[in-house]
Design an enzyme around this catalytic site. Sequence first.
Site, PDB file in Angstrom:
ATOM      1  N   ASP A   1       0.570  -1.634   0.378  1.00 53.58           N
ATOM      2  CA  ASP A   1      -0.492  -0.143   0.240  1.00 53.58           C
ATOM      3  C   ASP A   1       0.692   1.439   0.035  1.00 53.58           C
ATOM      4  O   ASP A   1       2.091   0.909   0.507  1.00 53.58           O
ATOM      5  CB  ASP A   1      -0.734   0.144   1.657  1.00 53.58           C
ATOM      6  CG  ASP A   1      -1.756   0.848   1.397  1.00 53.58           C
ATOM      7  OD1 ASP A   1      -1.395   2.226   0.533  1.00 53.58           O
ATOM      8  OD2 ASP A   1      -2.258   0.753   2.644  1.00 53.58           O
TER       9      ASP A   1
ATOM     10  N   GLU B   1      30.064   6.325   4.819  1.00 57.25           N
ATOM     11  CA  GLU B   1      30.622   4.702   5.338  1.00 57.25           C
ATOM     12  C   GLU B   1      29.483   4.210   3.780  1.00 57.25           C
ATOM     13  O   GLU B   1      29.531   2.950   4.450  1.00 57.25           O
ATOM     14  CB  GLU B   1      28.960   4.851   6.012  1.00 57.25           C
ATOM     15  CG  GLU B   1      27.899   5.224   5.755  1.00 57.25           C
ATOM     16  CD  GLU B   1      26.571   5.036   6.903  1.00 57.25           C
ATOM     17  OE1 GLU B   1      26.224   6.330   7.482  1.00 57.25           O
ATOM     18  OE2 GLU B   1      26.279   4.016   7.130  1.00 57.25           O
TER      19      GLU B   1
ATOM     20  N   CYS C   1      26.585   6.976  10.633  1.00 58.88           N
ATOM     21  CA  CYS C   1      25.824   8.496   9.894  1.00 58.88           C
ATOM     22  C   CYS C   1      26.239   9.876  10.454  1.00 58.88           C
ATOM     23  O   CYS C   1      25.800  10.876  10.547  1.00 58.88           O
ATOM     24  CB  CYS C   1      24.203   8.377   9.779  1.00 58.88           C
ATOM     25  SG  CYS C   1      23.713   7.533   8.922  1.00 58.88           S
TER      26      CYS C   1
ATOM     27  N   THR D   1      13.512   2.935   1.784  1.00 56.29           N
ATOM     28  CA  THR D   1      14.147   4.019   2.705  1.00 56.29           C
ATOM     29  C   THR D   1      15.232   4.709   2.060  1.00 56.29           C
ATOM     30  O   THR D   1      16.060   6.012   2.186  1.00 56.29           O
ATOM     31  CB  THR D   1      14.768   4.171   4.398  1.00 56.29           C
ATOM     32  OG1 THR D   1      15.489   2.712   3.991  1.00 56.29           O
ATOM     33  CG2 THR D   1      12.764   3.471   4.493  1.00 56.29           C
TER      34      THR D   1
ATOM     35  N   SER E   1      17.004  -0.258  15.289  1.00 55.98           N
ATOM     36  CA  SER E   1      17.821   1.146  15.232  1.00 55.98           C
ATOM     37  C   SER E   1      16.555   2.408  16.181  1.00 55.98           C
ATOM     38  O   SER E   1      17.919   3.130  16.486  1.00 55.98           O
ATOM     39  CB  SER E   1      17.834   1.346  13.738  1.00 55.98           C
ATOM     40  OG  SER E   1      18.724   2.201  13.699  1.00 55.98           O
TER      41      SER E   1
ATOM     42  N   HIS F   1      18.403  13.524  12.429  1.00 59.38           N
ATOM     43  CA  HIS F   1      18.944  12.773  11.450  1.00 59.38           C
ATOM     44  C   HIS F   1      17.788  12.342  10.932  1.00 59.38           C
ATOM     45  O   HIS F   1      17.250  11.666  11.948  1.00 59.38           O
ATOM     46  CB  HIS F   1      19.676  11.623  12.190  1.00 59.38           C
ATOM     47  CG  HIS F   1      20.387  11.149  11.168  1.00 59.38           C
ATOM     48  ND1 HIS F   1      20.693  10.995   9.566  1.00 59.38           N
ATOM     49  CD2 HIS F   1      20.031   8.771  11.496  1.00 59.38           C
ATOM     50  CE1 HIS F   1      20.913   9.236   9.831  1.00 59.38           C
ATOM     51  NE2 HIS F   1      20.865   8.887  10.351  1.00 59.38           N
TER      52      HIS F   1
ATOM     53  N   LYS G   1       9.117  10.401  14.740  1.00 55.62           N
ATOM     54  CA  LYS G   1       9.471   9.712  16.188  1.00 55.62           C
ATOM     55  C   LYS G   1      10.423  11.159  17.393  1.00 55.62           C
ATOM     56  O   LYS G   1      10.472  10.531  18.712  1.00 55.62           O
ATOM     57  CB  LYS G   1      10.001   8.221  16.003  1.00 55.62           C
ATOM     58  CG  LYS G   1       8.720   7.660  15.026  1.00 55.62           C
ATOM     59  CD  LYS G   1       9.247   5.726  14.666  1.00 55.62           C
ATOM     60  CE  LYS G   1       9.299   5.800  13.365  1.00 55.62           C
ATOM     61  NZ  LYS G   1       7.984   4.860  14.274  1.00 55.62           N
TER      62      LYS G   1
ATOM     63  N   ASN H   1      17.071   8.723   2.551  1.00 59.07           N
ATOM     64  CA  ASN H   1      18.385   8.601   3.352  1.00 59.07           C
ATOM     65  C   ASN H   1      19.408   9.055   2.685  1.00 59.07           C
ATOM     66  O   ASN H   1      19.472   8.372   1.388  1.00 59.07           O
ATOM     67  CB  ASN H   1      18.723   7.039   4.077  1.00 59.07           C
ATOM     68  CG  ASN H   1      19.651   6.848   5.300  1.00 59.07           C
ATOM     69  OD1 ASN H   1      19.623   8.422   5.560  1.00 59.07           O
ATOM     70  ND2 ASN H   1      20.085   6.421   6.044  1.00 59.07           N
TER      71      ASN H   1
ATOM     72  N   SER I   1      24.728   4.868  13.586  1.00 55.44           N
ATOM     73  CA  SER I   1      24.101   3.620  13.964  1.00 55.44           C
ATOM     74  C   SER I   1      25.896   2.283  14.808  1.00 55.44           C
ATOM     75  O   SER I   1      26.464   3.391  14.156  1.00 55.44           O
ATOM     76  CB  SER I   1      24.036   2.417  13.008  1.00 55.44           C
ATOM     77  OG  SER I   1      23.052   3.221  12.183  1.00 55.44           O
TER      78      SER I   1
HETATM   79  N1  CAA Z   1      -0.736   2.931   5.527  1.00 58.45           N
HETATM   80  C1  CAA Z   1      -0.040   4.115   7.093  1.00 58.45           C
HETATM   81  N2  CAA Z   1       0.539   3.522   7.740  1.00 58.45           N
HETATM   82  C2  CAA Z   1       1.107   2.125   7.628  1.00 58.45           C
HETATM   83  C3  CAA Z   1       0.583   1.780   6.418  1.00 58.45           C
HETATM   84  C4  CAA Z   1      -0.591   1.945   5.485  1.00 58.45           C
HETATM   85  N3  CAA Z   1      -0.820   0.832   4.743  1.00 58.45           N
HETATM   86  N4  CAA Z   1       1.160   0.543   6.558  1.00 58.45           N
HETATM   87  C5  CAA Z   1       2.050   0.551   7.420  1.00 58.45           C
HETATM   88  N5  CAA Z   1       1.451   1.845   8.622  1.00 58.45           N
HETATM   89  C6  CAA Z   1       3.212   2.355   8.904  1.00 58.45           C
HETATM   90  C7  CAA Z   1       3.391   1.316   9.980  1.00 58.45           C
HETATM   91  O1  CAA Z   1       2.039   1.336  11.183  1.00 58.45           O
HETATM   92  C8  CAA Z   1       4.227   2.162  10.774  1.00 58.45           C
HETATM   93  O2  CAA Z   1       3.931   3.319  11.605  1.00 58.45           O
HETATM   94  P1  CAA Z   1       4.858   3.604  13.168  1.00 58.45           P
HETATM   95  O3  CAA Z   1       6.694   3.317  12.491  1.00 58.45           O
HETATM   96  O4  CAA Z   1       4.063   5.147  13.275  1.00 58.45           O
HETATM   97  O5  CAA Z   1       4.562   2.388  14.292  1.00 58.45           O
HETATM   98  C9  CAA Z   1       5.513   2.032   9.632  1.00 58.45           C
HETATM   99  O6  CAA Z   1       4.039   2.069   8.531  1.00 58.45           O
HETATM  100  C10 CAA Z   1       6.066   1.330   9.376  1.00 58.45           C
HETATM  101  O7  CAA Z   1       5.791   0.246   9.075  1.00 58.45           O
HETATM  102  P2  CAA Z   1       6.372  -1.041   9.956  1.00 58.45           P
HETATM  103  O8  CAA Z   1       7.194  -0.528  11.118  1.00 58.45           O
HETATM  104  O9  CAA Z   1       5.599  -1.934   9.379  1.00 58.45           O
HETATM  105  O10 CAA Z   1       8.164  -1.276   7.760  1.00 58.45           O
HETATM  106  P3  CAA Z   1       8.727  -1.853   7.968  1.00 58.45           P
HETATM  107  O11 CAA Z   1       8.633  -3.117   9.045  1.00 58.45           O
HETATM  108  O12 CAA Z   1       9.398  -2.232   6.516  1.00 58.45           O
HETATM  109  O13 CAA Z   1      10.366  -0.785   8.880  1.00 58.45           O
HETATM  110  C11 CAA Z   1      11.746   0.561   9.138  1.00 58.45           C
HETATM  111  C12 CAA Z   1      10.355   0.148   8.186  1.00 58.45           C
HETATM  112  C13 CAA Z   1      12.074   0.231  10.054  1.00 58.45           C
HETATM  113  C14 CAA Z   1      11.617   1.914   8.302  1.00 58.45           C
HETATM  114  C15 CAA Z   1      12.240  -0.208   7.544  1.00 58.45           C
HETATM  115  O14 CAA Z   1      12.191   0.529   6.787  1.00 58.45           O
HETATM  116  C16 CAA Z   1      13.957   0.223   7.778  1.00 58.45           C
HETATM  117  O15 CAA Z   1      14.624  -0.811   8.663  1.00 58.45           O
HETATM  118  N6  CAA Z   1      14.529   0.771   7.147  1.00 58.45           N
HETATM  119  C17 CAA Z   1      16.203   1.093   7.392  1.00 58.45           C
HETATM  120  C18 CAA Z   1      16.288   2.438   8.400  1.00 58.45           C
HETATM  121  C19 CAA Z   1      17.695   2.186   9.052  1.00 58.45           C
HETATM  122  O16 CAA Z   1      18.662   2.955   7.659  1.00 58.45           O
HETATM  123  N7  CAA Z   1      17.962   2.247  10.247  1.00 58.45           N
HETATM  124  C20 CAA Z   1      19.766   2.585  10.514  1.00 58.45           C
HETATM  125  C21 CAA Z   1      18.936   3.984  11.335  1.00 58.45           C
HETATM  126  S1  CAA Z   1      19.942   5.331  10.888  1.00 58.45           S
HETATM  127  C22 CAA Z   1      21.030   5.667   9.814  1.00 58.45           C
HETATM  128  O17 CAA Z   1      20.260   6.238   9.061  1.00 58.45           O
HETATM  129  C23 CAA Z   1      21.899   4.871   9.205  1.00 58.45           C
HETATM  130  C24 CAA Z   1      23.341   5.045  10.121  1.00 58.45           C
HETATM  131  O18 CAA Z   1      23.694   5.449  10.798  1.00 58.45           O
HETATM  132  C25 CAA Z   1      24.511   3.419   9.559  1.00 58.45           C
END
Ligand code: CAA
Length: 376
Positions: free
Chosen positions: A29, A79, A111, A152, A200, A223, A232, A258, A291
Amino acid sequence: MKIGIDKIGFYVPRYFLDMTSLAKERNQDVNKYKVGIGQHKMAVISPSEDIVTMALEAANSILDDTDKAAIDTILFATETAIDYSKAAGNYVHRMLGLQHNIRILELKQACYAATGSLQLAIDYVRMQPDKKVLVLSSDVAWYGFNTPGESTQGAGAIAMLVSANPRLAEVHKGQFTTEELPDFYRPSYQEVPTVDGHLSIRCYNDMLKRVDPNTSYLYTCFHMPFANMAVKANKVFSNPISQDKIDVVKAFTQEVGNIYNGSLFLSLISVLSLAKESLENETIGMFSYGSGAIGEFFSLTIQEGYEHVFDKTKALSHLDSRDEINFKTYVEYMTFYKDKEVTHQYIASDFKAHKDNQFVLEQMVQGHRIYKKVSD
Ligand code: CAA
């Protein structure tokens, strides 16, 4: 004496994939991406680009000949390094035609390295106020096809000129905290990071709470591994900013994705470009997260007359003038990126560079990169 950012510039690739296209192909979706994660578009790097060309475009957008002559240090935060030995800043040095009396270092801490570089540069200039430091960050956030992180992804670079008596922002000392954590890492044998996105988010929020200054700001930049991370973070912050301000803080990330090290500074550029009020003498909160993990909270004070050194029309038009690509082209470009960084072979005749790019990767011969300035 005030020390800080004299000028800031950014570059994001000229192509983007709309999240609607990705959602359709991944049977998701679209509101999960656009509403839940907060991403509308993903910047996609083209075959004639890499972290060096992106850094060059960002630096070239702010530096004049007087700046170039005063730079005696380049700190390049990334990175997504292209070489385990040679610093990417060497190529930047050659292509910008900088003097030879200069130091170059590449820095890594996920990052966070751009923030660390900025703070090191500030201390260096405090000791030698006649010097200027060029702080660069450039990254390709590539998680791989069909992964949770795919939605992302993004790519981009930031350039900051650090000096005494800065015209853009005085940078203040930060509070920082470090703890070894397994939320995101990319061992040297892996093409893409191993990431536990949900862990994370918890690590990020925990680090923010530890360094929270308990001070109220009109704007706090965060960030953002994805745009809604700002929402958040704002919820756990002791002095949350208002909803309309959060919309401004995350607006550019929403359109780009990102960019790792540059993400916090893209957020600052978003505020400089979209704030309705004048930011003169306004102190802005800045939360940096890397991270692995480290968190730092610092602030900066925007200087009087900052609009003379930051052109918001130019920043907005850079984002607005990008070209949309379809899903097939996205797959083609990212496959090209992945293969290029593995085989280390490339010739520019394989691909026509975008007309607005100033710097292109011409060739890779056994890992050595040859760049071209288009106007040459
Ligand atoms: N309509 C509206 N909202 C919806 C929806 C829909 N149909 N379906 C899902 N959602 C919402 C969920 O409720 C959730 O909201 P909340 O977070 O408010 O609860 C959101 O959308 C995401 O849904 P999920 O949690 O189910 O999604 P996911 O399991 O696919 O994970 C994510 C999302 C964690 C962001 C994932 O995309 C991810 O891991 N991305 C990478 C993030 C990352 O790089 N993290 C490292 C952080 S630091 C950095 O930048 C790197 C560094 O330092 C090296």
